[in-house]
Design an enzyme around this catalytic site. Structure first.
Site, PDB file in Angstrom:
ATOM      1  N   GLN A  86       0.833  -1.197   0.000  1.00  0.00           N
ATOM      2  CA  GLN A  86       0.000   0.000   0.000  1.00  0.00           C
ATOM      3  C   GLN A  86       0.870   1.250   0.000  1.00  0.00           C
ATOM      4  O   GLN A  86       1.716   1.415   0.872  1.00  0.00           O
ATOM      5  CB  GLN A  86      -0.878  -0.035   1.250  1.00  0.00           C
ATOM      6  CG  GLN A  86      -1.735   1.186   1.455  1.00  0.00           C
ATOM      7  CD  GLN A  86      -2.635   1.029   2.666  1.00  0.00           C
ATOM      8  OE1 GLN A  86      -3.707   0.457   2.611  1.00  0.00           O
ATOM      9  NE2 GLN A  86      -2.179   1.547   3.799  1.00  0.00           N
ATOM     10  N   GLY A  87       0.672   2.113  -0.987  1.00  0.00           N
ATOM     11  CA  GLY A  87       1.470   3.345  -1.071  1.00  0.00           C
ATOM     12  C   GLY A  87       0.639   4.569  -0.785  1.00  0.00           C
ATOM     13  O   GLY A  87       0.145   5.234  -1.693  1.00  0.00           O
ATOM     14  N   GLU A 140      -9.890  -1.838   6.020  1.00  0.00           N
ATOM     15  CA  GLU A 140      -8.706  -2.013   6.846  1.00  0.00           C
ATOM     16  C   GLU A 140      -9.015  -1.870   8.319  1.00  0.00           C
ATOM     17  O   GLU A 140      -8.594  -2.651   9.152  1.00  0.00           O
ATOM     18  CB  GLU A 140      -7.644  -0.991   6.425  1.00  0.00           C
ATOM     19  CG  GLU A 140      -6.326  -1.162   7.137  1.00  0.00           C
ATOM     20  CD  GLU A 140      -5.246  -0.246   6.585  1.00  0.00           C
ATOM     21  OE1 GLU A 140      -4.153  -0.269   7.136  1.00  0.00           O
ATOM     22  OE2 GLU A 140      -5.503   0.489   5.623  1.00  0.00           O
ATOM     23  N   GLU A 165      -5.684   8.420  17.376  1.00  0.00           N
ATOM     24  CA  GLU A 165      -6.112   9.807  17.621  1.00  0.00           C
ATOM     25  C   GLU A 165      -7.026  10.271  16.482  1.00  0.00           C
ATOM     26  O   GLU A 165      -8.061  10.901  16.721  1.00  0.00           O
ATOM     27  CB  GLU A 165      -4.881  10.726  17.731  1.00  0.00           C
ATOM     28  CG  GLU A 165      -4.118  10.584  19.044  1.00  0.00           C
ATOM     29  CD  GLU A 165      -3.414   9.238  19.185  1.00  0.00           C
ATOM     30  OE1 GLU A 165      -3.015   8.648  18.148  1.00  0.00           O
ATOM     31  OE2 GLU A 165      -3.273   8.765  20.325  1.00  0.00           O
TER      32      GLU A 165
END
Lengths: 343, 387
Positions: free
Chosen positions: B125-126, B243, B371
């Protein structure tokens, strides 16, 4: 696999929510603190009319013949409104208990209790008070493994003061009569079932109390401005309330699964552990108690000084949380019970 | 409500369990985040694929067995129960694939998915860049339109297993005038293209699990775009849903960790610090809660035919912090032995708890820091005002 309530169950929940929105505003809770029970009595009558108090009674006794699973969403609504009154002790504990005993005791008392004509109070060992003992027409009390139906005229009650003044009750001094309703193995089994039901019903209420505390705090943090912006736009506030949302979201399915296990036997058991319905109830009570206490703590902190004032309604809900988190086993007690089962 | 598995689901579980029991390597493979370990993991991936267990929920023509979401959860529970190797294909099959199913053209589906399932193409994943981490919309890597395709320039970083992968999916700024979330496009890039350079980077635990990827006038054809030009943010957000939510961290993983922790307690016996009982039970309850929450979410998704919603942010906070807590309890149980790392002769469970602890510590950081997730929960679940 369908871990979801039916439309009928959700509709009944919504109807109870509407009743409480109309009949049980914060002023009713506050009035109960002053000893004015007219509001809560009206709520109780409404719940009886809807069949909630007799929900677990058989149809022959004027009930709906439903289960813990059907009651759990309703109890969460009652918790959300902080409605005063011994609904867990009556609808969740006493009614199924009387049904289990059966015979003339059930025939005499269940229809009256379900319709609100009589009140029953339940004393479970280990609890600090018997809720609404003074106004009860019948007391269900254990002496060791023996369950007794006791006439309130035969007892002496020492009134206790709960931090939540809308919870009224006391210690009952009494002498066991010659004819218990159940003894020995059967009495013990009924006691265990009563304790499980009381803990689970209380856990469902704690979820609702926590939801209310979160909701009112979100509203307050949106309205209240400091430094020219809503305090709820600050991450320090956001993150506290997100933590409450997470705690409540993950306590909820534990409560719902425990209700299912009580109604139909232990479900979704982790095969590596020795799980019983009792373990499921303990998971629910521990998680719901902790989540509601976190909600109370963060609600107070986010409200600041106004939340610390007696005049503000926040403390009515917070004190109910403290009382119920401690009732029928606090989180640590329930985790220790789980530890003994799985370790 | 019905919390019993159907006979079909029970049969599916039995079949998965039997295959895993017969095929999972007896000795744990070396870490999949090292070169040597990655090769061993690839072999395992191909075995899974040959037996049709690599992508159980996919259509048959792409190598799956059309399992329902519940069957997928069951497979995952069995997978972790069996102690099977970690999935080095996961960024492809769990993160990219749902996006290809949703946004890909038929040709993209037909060419990409079978090779992904068979572990022939290995995807990384970029997204992150040196100046675009939590603030992902600050992406600077550029895509410039040329005849027949695009030219890519810029740098991606913290690319998991990038040094061992063959392909990258990533976000590039295709409209230099546009700012923030606009003007981004989602590209599918072969890492052996001219102008692409990959440098492995060691992680906290010493494994070469990270990479930085440089693009210097690298050409990709037009069909390397997934979804619409300029729609990259929307397309990417569907991946982050996967994800944070269901697919990256299924409940089976944490049930297995909690079960191993209970086992560690039993082995520690009388020597265990009694105060740790409470921590241990907390972790065990959390793993159960995560499983039940997932079953309830999936039940709702099935009943209302909706995709995973904002609960993916609630999820991500919960599982990542639970994972840290479970490992902290394990290390406390190990006492002084906690420091013995993998390869140390007296390391308990082969040093797996310290290794797992270090991996768990990444959880609150990757897939959007906790966060950021708390901001998402506060704003999109609770409706608190934005800054």
């Amino acid at each position: 696999m369908r871990f979801r309530f039916t439309d009928e169950q959700l509709e009944l929940r919504d109807a109870v929510r509407d009743l409480l929105a109309n009949e049980c505003p914060a002023s009713v809770v506050r009035a109960a603190w002053e000893g004015d029970m007219s509001g809560p009595d009206k709520v109780w009558a409404g719940l009886c009319d809807m069949g909630v108090v007799g929900l677990m009674a058989t149809e022959a006794h004027g009930g709906l013949g439903l289960s813990d699973l059907d009651l759990t969403l309703i109890l969460t609504e009652v918790g959300r409104a902080a409605a005063p009154g011994p609904l867990v002790e009556t609808a969740v504990v006493a009614v199924p208990l009387l049904e289990k005993i059966g015979g003339s005791v059930a025939e005499t008392w269940v229809p009256r209790v379900a319709q609100g004509e009589s009140r029953v109070a339940v004393g479970l060992p280990g609890e600090s008070l018997v809720l609404d003992a003074s106004g009860a027409d019948l007391l269900l009390l254990w002496h060791g493994d023996a369950l007794h139906a006791v006439d309130p005229a035969e007892v002496s009650i020492t009134v206790e003061t709960s931090v939540d003044r809308s919870r009224r009750g006391g210690r009952v001094a009494w002498e066991p009569g010659p004819q218990p309703l159940a003894v020995g193995e059967e009495g013990r089994r009924l006691l265990d079932a009563a304790l499980e039901r009381a803990a689970l019903g209380t856990a469902a209420m704690l979820l609702g109390l926590g939801r209310h505390l979160l909701d009112v705090t979100v509203t307050y943090a949106t309205d209240r401005h400091q430094f020219g912006v809503p305090i709820g736009s600050q991450q320090a506030i956001k993150h506290k309330l997100a933590d409450v949302a997470v705690a409540l979201a993950f306590a909820e399915p534990l409560v719902h699964r425990a209700a299912y296990s009580l109604a139909r036997g232990p479900a979704l058991v982790d095969e590596s552990a020795r799980e019983t319905t009792a373990v499921h109830v303990s998971m629910a009570k521990a998680a719901a108690g902790d989540a509601a206490e976190l909600a109370a703590r963060h609600a107070l902190q986010c409200h600041g000084a106004i939340g610390y004032s007696f005049e503000h309604d926040l403390h009515l809900w917070m004190k109910r949380v403290w009382a119920l988190a401690a009732a029928y086993g606090d989180a640590r007690m329930h985790r220790e019970r789980i530890a003994r089962a799985i370790l | 409500m019905d919390l019993e598995f159907t006979p079909v689901e029970t049969e599916f579980r039995a079949e998965a369990r039997a295959w895993l029991e017969a095929n999972v390597p007896g000795e744990p493979l070396p870490s999949g985040d090292t070169r040597e370990g990655f090769a061993a993991h690839l072999e395992w991936e191909r075995r899974l694929f040959d037996a049709q267990w690599a992508v159980v929920s996919w259509p048959r023509e792409y190598g799956g067995r059309e399992a329902t979401l519940f069957e997928w959860l069951i497979f995952e529970e069995e997978y972790y129960r069996a102690g099977a190797p970690s999935r080095v294909t996961q960024n492809g099959i769990f993160l990219l694939a749902p996006t290809v199913f949703e946004f890909g053209t038929q040709i993209q589906k037909d060419t990409l998915l079978p090779r992904m399932a068979a572990a022939e193409d290995l995807w990384c994943q970029g997204w992150s860049e040196p100046d675009a981490g939590s603030d992902l919309a600050g992406i600077k890597a550029r895509a410039t339109k040329v005849d027949g395709g695009w030219v890519l320039d810029g740098q991606k970083t913290w690319t998991t297993r990038g040094a061992f992968s063959t392909h990258l999916f990533g976000l590039f700024r295709s409209d230099p005038e546009a700012e923030r979330h606009r003007g981004l496009t989602y590209f599918l890039v072969p890492l052996d293209a001219d102008g692409v350079t990959v440098h492995g980077v060691d992680r906290l635990d010493g494994d070469e699990g990270f990479a930085e990827v440089f693009f210097d006038a690298a050409f990709v054809p037009d069909d390397a775009v997934l979804g619409g030009i300029g729609d990259g943010w929307k397309v990417a957000m569907s991946t982050t849903g996967s994800e944070r939510g269901l697919t990256l961290r299924s409940p089976g993983r944490f049930i297995a960790t909690a079960t191993r922790l209970v086992d560690l307690w039993r082995r520690s016996g009388e020597t265990a610090e009694p105060g740790l009982r409470d921590d241990l039970v907390r972790g065990w309850i959390d793993a159960q809660a995560y499983r039940l929450f997932t079953y309830a979410t999936v039940s709702d998704m099935v009943a209302t035919a909706r995709p995973m919603g904002v609960e993916s942010s609630l999820n991500k906070i919960f599982w990542s912090e639970m994972d840290v807590a479970l490992h902290e309890t394990a290390l406390a149980l190990l006492g002084a032995d906690a420091e013995l790392d993998a390869g140390s002769p007296h390391a308990s469970d082969g040093g797996a708890w310290m290794k797992g602890y270090q991996f768990a510590l990444a959880g609150p950081i990757y897939a959007g820091t906790n966060e950021i997730q708390r901001n998402v929960v506060a704003e999109r679940v609770l409706g608190l005002p934005r800054k």
